[in-house]
Design an enzyme around this catalytic site. Sequence first.
Site, PDB file in Angstrom:
ATOM      1  N   HIS A  37      27.379  10.601 -36.735  1.00  0.00           N
ATOM      2  CA  HIS A  37      28.522  11.481 -36.985  1.00  0.00           C
ATOM      3  C   HIS A  37      28.399  11.947 -38.429  1.00  0.00           C
ATOM      4  O   HIS A  37      28.063  11.153 -39.302  1.00  0.00           O
ATOM      5  CB  HIS A  37      29.835  10.723 -36.775  1.00  0.00           C
ATOM      6  CG  HIS A  37      29.995  10.195 -35.373  1.00  0.00           C
ATOM      7  ND1 HIS A  37      30.613  10.917 -34.374  1.00  0.00           N
ATOM      8  CD2 HIS A  37      29.602   9.035 -34.807  1.00  0.00           C
ATOM      9  CE1 HIS A  37      30.598  10.214 -33.244  1.00  0.00           C
ATOM     10  NE2 HIS A  37      29.987   9.062 -33.480  1.00  0.00           N
ATOM     11  N   HIS A  83      26.633  17.521 -28.836  1.00  0.00           N
ATOM     12  CA  HIS A  83      27.712  16.937 -29.651  1.00  0.00           C
ATOM     13  C   HIS A  83      27.180  16.089 -30.799  1.00  0.00           C
ATOM     14  O   HIS A  83      27.896  15.813 -31.753  1.00  0.00           O
ATOM     15  CB  HIS A  83      28.604  16.044 -28.786  1.00  0.00           C
ATOM     16  CG  HIS A  83      29.270  16.756 -27.665  1.00  0.00           C
ATOM     17  ND1 HIS A  83      30.139  17.795 -27.861  1.00  0.00           N
ATOM     18  CD2 HIS A  83      29.201  16.594 -26.327  1.00  0.00           C
ATOM     19  CE1 HIS A  83      30.580  18.237 -26.689  1.00  0.00           C
ATOM     20  NE2 HIS A  83      30.024  17.521 -25.748  1.00  0.00           N
ATOM     21  N   THR A 143      34.919   7.076 -29.144  1.00  0.00           N
ATOM     22  CA  THR A 143      35.541   8.097 -29.995  1.00  0.00           C
ATOM     23  C   THR A 143      35.323   9.507 -29.454  1.00  0.00           C
ATOM     24  O   THR A 143      35.667  10.483 -30.109  1.00  0.00           O
ATOM     25  CB  THR A 143      34.994   8.021 -31.440  1.00  0.00           C
ATOM     26  OG1 THR A 143      33.599   8.331 -31.419  1.00  0.00           O
ATOM     27  CG2 THR A 143      35.225   6.646 -32.040  1.00  0.00           C
ATOM     28  N   THR A 144      34.709   9.590 -28.258  1.00  0.00           N
ATOM     29  CA  THR A 144      34.556  10.884 -27.592  1.00  0.00           C
ATOM     30  C   THR A 144      35.118  10.739 -26.179  1.00  0.00           C
ATOM     31  O   THR A 144      35.181   9.626 -25.647  1.00  0.00           O
ATOM     32  CB  THR A 144      33.073  11.293 -27.500  1.00  0.00           C
ATOM     33  OG1 THR A 144      32.344  10.272 -26.821  1.00  0.00           O
ATOM     34  CG2 THR A 144      32.474  11.512 -28.883  1.00  0.00           C
ATOM     35  N   HIS A 157      23.529   6.997 -32.353  1.00  0.00           N
ATOM     36  CA  HIS A 157      23.764   8.411 -32.644  1.00  0.00           C
ATOM     37  C   HIS A 157      24.532   8.486 -33.949  1.00  0.00           C
ATOM     38  O   HIS A 157      24.922   7.461 -34.509  1.00  0.00           O
ATOM     39  CB  HIS A 157      24.542   9.061 -31.489  1.00  0.00           C
ATOM     40  CG  HIS A 157      25.868   8.421 -31.278  1.00  0.00           C
ATOM     41  ND1 HIS A 157      26.075   7.417 -30.356  1.00  0.00           N
ATOM     42  CD2 HIS A 157      27.054   8.582 -31.909  1.00  0.00           C
ATOM     43  CE1 HIS A 157      27.329   7.011 -30.428  1.00  0.00           C
ATOM     44  NE2 HIS A 157      27.951   7.690 -31.379  1.00  0.00           N
TER      45      HIS A 157
HETATM   46 ZN   LIG Z   1      29.840   7.577 -32.126  1.00  0.00          ZN
END
Ligand SMILES: [Zn+2]
Length: 315
Positions: free
Chosen positions: A118, A89, A230-231, A116
Amino acid sequence: MKCLVLAALVCALIPGVHCVAETVEWCYDAPACNDTTWAVTFPAFCNGTRQSPINIVSASAKPNSNLTAFTFQNYNNKSALQLIQNTHHTVRVSLGSGVNISGGDLSESYDSLQFHLHWGNGSSVPGSEHTVDGKRFPMELHIVNTKSRYNGNTTLASEDPNGIAAFGFLIEVMPGNATGQPEAWRNLTSYLTNITNSGDSVSMAPGISLDDLLVGVNRTKYYRYLGSLTTPDCNEAVVWTVFKDSIKVSKDLIDLFSTTVHVSNSSSPFMINTYRSIQPAQQVTTQPSSSSSAFTTCYSLVLMSLGLALALGWN
Ligand SMILES: [Zn+2]
Ligand SMILES: *[C@@H]1O[C@H](CO)[C@@H](O)[C@H](O)[C@H]1NC(C)=O
Ligand SMILES: *[C@@H]1O[C@H](CO)[C@@H](O)[C@H](O)[C@H]1NC(C)=O
Ligand SMILES: *[C@@H]1O[C@H](CO)[C@@H](O)[C@H](O)[C@H]1NC(C)=O
Ligand SMILES: *[C@@H]1O[C@H](CO)[C@@H](O)[C@H](O)[C@H]1NC(C)=O
Ligand SMILES: *[C@@H]1O[C@H](CO)[C@@H](O)[C@H](O)[C@H]1NC(C)=O
Ligand SMILES: *[C@@H]1O[C@H](CO)[C@@H](O)[C@H](O)[C@H]1NC(C)=O
Ligand SMILES: *[C@@H]1O[C@H](CO)[C@@H](O)[C@H](O)[C@H]1NC(C)=O
Ligand SMILES: *[C@@H]1O[C@H](CO)[C@@H](O)[C@H](O)[C@H]1NC(C)=O
Ligand SMILES: *[C@@H]1O[C@H](CO)[C@@H](O)[C@H](O)[C@H]1NC(C)=O
Ligand SMILES: *[C@@H]1O[C@H](CO)[C@@H](O)[C@H](O)[C@H]1NC(C)=O
Ligand SMILES: *[C@@H]1O[C@H](CO)[C@@H](O)[C@H](O)[C@H]1NC(C)=O
Ligand SMILES: *[C@@H]1O[C@H](CO)[C@@H](O)[C@H](O)[C@H]1NC(C)=O
């Protein structure tokens, strides 16, 4: 159901484990599992009332003078970035122990566990999660911090309404025609060719620190609101800090994310548009603006002069 969710969590937490057990699927790129379905497939939290990301309306952010500076421990440590991985992801970097934060109106100390990213589809198709006054940025970096008392146990942290303090750093294209800049980002992105497939991971050599990656951001200026992951499972456990200044990265390096790492193997699509859509607004706070403090200073100066003038019998 509980067991399946737990299995997925274990898969997500333990790097390198081959995740045959991951039966609860979510994705960004297919109608069957993209974020329009999460409220149904992960109803426990994704359908909640303090969901992230949000659009931040700068003019509506309420001034709060409690939003003081943070203390960053080991953000200058050039050995703290340890493992970089393709999680299917996102691209995630795990941090070593001893990296932590406090201050910033947080109730206690939090450990920085990982960061991480986005992104969209190259620098011209933006993919930040938060937007500011309707503007989406090319990328967004998230540092995930959990209360130090939980010792890195993310399950415990995600059950506490303030268990996670997430940092959002917006990333913009560096002006001009620079390539390969900043150097720390060239270093970070050089690992992408080593993690092109889902499940790939590689250890990082010492050389770059979090401070190096967060270059150009004045970390005393930020927005604050209470939201969620947000996941999936979208746990409503996150104190969000979105910094106002952006990190400037040259276009060529931003473009590497959407042209190097794949969703699964090398015959699968590139990982692109890895962001959740905007959720309903929340109350956002920020530092009192410098113009209002300049006003206060000026106002006090006028009052002082008046007092002085009166004291001197100036009339
Ligand atoms: Zn994030
Ligand atoms: C997400 O799914 C919805 C339908 O469920 C579809 O309308 C939309 O285009 C999809 N978006 C992406 C990026 O696949
Ligand atoms: C989500 O919440 C809304 C409002 O609480 C409700 O109307 C809706 O049915 C819920 N959807 C799901 C899939 O649970
Ligand atoms: C600022 O902090 C003080 C002391 O914790 C608290 O009483 C006050 O309500 C806070 N103000 C805001 C605007 O949150
Ligand atoms: C830097 O981080 C590494 C990995 O977390 C740790 O082993 C080392 O002790 C840290 N260095 C200092 C000076 O704290
Ligand atoms: C934060 O990190 C510093 C430096 O690694 C360490 O001395 C301190 O004990 C840590 N604080 C907590 C609460 O873990
Ligand atoms: C992403 O960008 C590439 C290069 O511009 C383009 O070929 C591709 O079709 C785009 N993908 C999507 C899903 O828009
Ligand atoms: C996290 O804490 C819970 C509750 O104490 C425990 O059951 C679980 O095994 C812990 N998880 C990890 C990965 O240590
Ligand atoms: C960037 O490159 C283009 C084409 O080579 C040139 O026209 C332009 O002046 C350059 N811009 C800057 C800021 O150097
Ligand atoms: C990453 O891949 C390159 C080739 O693309 C290779 O030369 C390098 O040794 C690899 N680095 C690591 C840390 O595995
Ligand atoms: C970049 O990464 C390499 C390992 O791939 C490391 O040896 C080097 O010191 C790093 N350079 C800088 C400037 O951070
Ligand atoms: C960061 O911003 C604050 C508030 O505007 C300012 O006082 C400070 O000088 C800035 N720091 C740097 C390094 O620019
Ligand atoms: C790559 O993954 C797809 C599913 O995403 C699968 O159908 C295909 O067999 C895989 N190919 C290889 C060479 O592993």
